[in-house]
Design an enzyme around this catalytic site. Sequence first.
Site, short mmCIF file in Angstrom:
data_model
loop_
_atom_site.label_atom_id
_atom_site.label_comp_id
_atom_site.label_asym_id
_atom_site.label_seq_id
_atom_site.Cartn_x
_atom_site.Cartn_y
_atom_site.Cartn_z
N GLU A 442 0.84 -1.22 0.00
CA GLU A 442 0.00 0.00 0.00
C GLU A 442 0.87 1.26 0.00
O GLU A 442 0.44 2.30 0.48
CB GLU A 442 -0.95 0.03 1.22
CG GLU A 442 -1.81 -1.19 1.41
CD GLU A 442 -2.68 -1.50 0.22
OE1 GLU A 442 -2.89 -0.60 -0.62
OE2 GLU A 442 -3.13 -2.64 0.10
C1 LIG Z 1 3.23 -9.41 1.26
C2 LIG Z 1 2.89 -8.48 0.14
C3 LIG Z 1 1.58 -8.41 -0.33
C4 LIG Z 1 1.26 -7.57 -1.39
N1 LIG Z 1 -0.03 -7.54 -1.87
C5 LIG Z 1 -0.31 -6.82 -2.99
C6 LIG Z 1 -1.61 -6.88 -3.58
O1 LIG Z 1 -2.52 -7.55 -3.09
N2 LIG Z 1 -1.83 -6.20 -4.73
C7 LIG Z 1 -0.86 -5.44 -5.32
O2 LIG Z 1 -1.12 -4.85 -6.37
N3 LIG Z 1 0.38 -5.35 -4.77
C8 LIG Z 1 0.68 -6.01 -3.63
N4 LIG Z 1 1.93 -5.94 -3.06
C9 LIG Z 1 2.94 -5.13 -3.71
C10 LIG Z 1 3.27 -3.86 -2.94
O3 LIG Z 1 2.21 -2.96 -3.02
C11 LIG Z 1 4.60 -3.30 -3.49
O4 LIG Z 1 5.62 -4.20 -3.09
C12 LIG Z 1 4.87 -1.90 -3.00
O5 LIG Z 1 3.97 -0.98 -3.56
C13 LIG Z 1 6.31 -1.44 -3.32
O6 LIG Z 1 6.61 -1.64 -4.67
P1 LIG Z 1 7.93 -2.44 -5.09
O7 LIG Z 1 7.99 -3.68 -4.29
O8 LIG Z 1 7.94 -2.59 -6.55
O9 LIG Z 1 9.13 -1.51 -4.63
P2 LIG Z 1 9.74 -0.27 -5.47
O10 LIG Z 1 8.63 0.60 -5.94
O11 LIG Z 1 10.68 -0.79 -6.46
O12 LIG Z 1 10.54 0.49 -4.33
C14 LIG Z 1 11.83 0.08 -3.87
C15 LIG Z 1 12.36 1.15 -2.90
O13 LIG Z 1 12.47 2.41 -3.59
C16 LIG Z 1 11.79 3.41 -2.87
N5 LIG Z 1 11.19 4.38 -3.78
C17 LIG Z 1 10.56 4.15 -4.95
N6 LIG Z 1 10.14 5.31 -5.48
C18 LIG Z 1 10.49 6.29 -4.62
C19 LIG Z 1 10.34 7.72 -4.61
N7 LIG Z 1 9.73 8.38 -5.57
N8 LIG Z 1 10.84 8.41 -3.55
C20 LIG Z 1 11.47 7.76 -2.55
N9 LIG Z 1 11.65 6.43 -2.52
C21 LIG Z 1 11.16 5.70 -3.53
C22 LIG Z 1 10.71 2.67 -2.07
O14 LIG Z 1 10.30 3.43 -0.94
C23 LIG Z 1 11.44 1.40 -1.70
O15 LIG Z 1 12.22 1.63 -0.56
C24 LIG Z 1 2.27 -6.76 -1.98
C25 LIG Z 1 3.58 -6.81 -1.48
C26 LIG Z 1 3.90 -7.63 -0.43
C27 LIG Z 1 5.31 -7.67 0.08
#
Ligand SMILES: Cc1cc2nc3c(=O)[nH]c(=O)nc-3n(C[C@H](O)[C@H](O)[C@H](O)COP(=O)(O)OP(=O)(O)OC[C@H]3O[C@@H](n4cnc5c(N)ncnc54)[C@H](O)[C@@H]3O)c2cc1C
Length: 599
Positions: A442
């Site tokens: 989220e």
């Molecule tokens: C257990 C679990 C359940 C989940 N369930 C769902 C679900 O039901 N549906 C769904 O759609 N998704 C789901 N997710 C996905 C989740 O929403 C994403 O993992 C989350 O939004 C982060 O995206 P990412 O993992 O691609 O990380 P990234 O977006 O790649 O981020 C990596 C790092 O970069 C930082 N970062 C990125 N952009 C910026 C910025 N502009 N400024 C500062 N820092 C930044 C982030 O804070 C983070 O520290 C789930 C994830 C987990 C772990």
Amino acid sequence: MFCYDTPVRDMQFVLHELLDASTAFDALPGLEGWDEDTIRQTIEASGRFACRELLPLNAAGDREGCRVEGGGVKSPAGFAQAYRRFAEAGWPALGGDPRYGGQGAPAVVYSAVSEVFYGCNPGWTMFPGTARGAYQCLLAHGSPEQKDAYLPRIVSGEWTATMCLTEPHCGSDLGLLRTRAQPAGDGSYRITGAKMFISGGDHDMAPNIVHLVLARLPDAPAGVGGISLFVVPKFLPEGDAGLAATPNGMAAMAVEHKMGLRGSATCAMNFDASVGWLVGRPNEGLRNMFVMINASRLGVGVQALGMGQAAYCSALGYARERLQMRAAGGAKRPDLPADPIIEHADVRRMLLTQKAYVEAARMLIYWLSLALDMQAGAADAGQRDAAAERLALLTPVVKGFLSEKGAVVADIAIQVHGGHGYVSDNGVEQIVRDLRAAQLYEGTTAVQARDLIVRKILNDGGRQFDQLIAEIRTFAETAQAEDGMGIFGTALARCCDDIQRLTGEIGQAARHEADAVGAAGCDFLRALGHLVCAWLFAQAARVALRRIAQGSSDPFYASKLATAHFYFARLLPEARCHAEVARTGLASLSGLPQELLFV
Ligand SMILES: Cc1cc2nc3c(=O)[nH]c(=O)nc-3n(C[C@H](O)[C@H](O)[C@H](O)COP(=O)(O)OP(=O)(O)OC[C@H]3O[C@@H](n4cnc5c(N)ncnc54)[C@H](O)[C@@H]3O)c2cc1C
């Protein structure tokens, strides 16, 4: 040892003595019947159900996890049966709209009950928890036909639902999304693409799953303005009386092997020309999905609260029984070979930290959940708008601050258990693993901080924020003149000054330094989180002082007052520290150019 006690007394205190929820419900159409007794009975029943049906599956579900088997996802032993009992008992309908078979409970009661379920078994609760977000999104943006087709089945718990946003290459930045939606010419679309991390993406707990999927139409503009929302059921709702019938071209390719929440099926999903229908207008998908995202962000706070309560109960129970060394002032239990570790000041510090954060989280979440009820049902438009604005401003704080503090509370449970907390048998290391995801999904804490400062404060010209600070300041001024409240009033006033000044400084810096918000954001969010929690604690202290002055000998009030003092003495000072760190801004980051990170 892992244990969970439903904190009925504190829940009732927050709901009725602090927030006076029943009086608020009297003025909200449809909620009038939710009086103190009904709410208590509902919470107690949720505690009995969760402790009997869900808690015994928590550790086993973590060990077994979910797996792909025979073309579908199999949930851990007992999960499907518990889900059937949950649906039969009517729990999925609790917060649902009566037009679709729901019981119409206030959002704040739904939050209290969810807190209990998450405390007993977070992996299992992810299934109905995700469905709740999808329900809210369809309720707000679905067409009448979509609502009739899906909402009664989601509300009854017959079907579950998911939100499919994330893709392998895009998480925080949904503008990169690639899943496609091709018009089929008959009003439906064919959805094709890969989604990742989808909670409850597939399972064997219900015969159908309603996916809400973000995808791009062929002529969609690039970025977030070109994303549309579709409802895509696992089985097309045709055939016998709308029961699940035709498979709809999707599959869970894998279940992620995760650090925690292993009982929850986090799926890599493939949609291959799956039939879907547009929800809302084209290219407004992300905006519409935000109904669900905001509700889910508050829901993440509830998860942190529920698991935090379990961590606190577990640590407290252990600290009473574990015997190590004598208390500093001499033996407290000379009949035993050593004193219980709760006699040591540092252990009490840890337990109080847990108690204070858990109680602060409960106040913050229930207060904002009540704002949800006001937003939905207040007769006066001004009241509805005020509730909506307060919610919008503080949702990123709930998500960001409470998920981090929940992790602190869980980590302390290990520390109180010593080495016994580090081994799996005692169950508290599972809480740390389960709760870690709350800081990620989220929107990570950084994403919340950016939302808070840019969208909720700077873009609003600081109006809402200033109003909040003014309210806290007024409270602080009155408190300074009240018996026993001066210490709270003075600290709150000082903290308001500091954070308001910091907000101005960040706003100024943001005008000429593109990275200023990013450099200060998380620390700003933490400082504001502390201020709001401290304000709520001061209000709770005022209630407790009045009850004591009225002659109450209920130890609950003495405990509440002492916890409020602890928050101000030991935890609120962190706000000043975060503000100072935020003030260092970019300077402390740009001193080390990116290339030197690799040296
Ligand atoms: C257990 C679990 C359940 C989940 N369930 C769902 C679900 O039901 N549906 C769904 O759609 N998704 C789901 N997710 C996905 C989740 O929403 C994403 O993992 C989350 O939004 C982060 O995206 P990412 O993992 O691609 O990380 P990234 O977006 O790649 O981020 C990596 C790092 O970069 C930082 N970062 C990125 N952009 C910026 C910025 N502009 N400024 C500062 N820092 C930044 C982030 O804070 C983070 O520290 C789930 C994830 C987990 C772990």
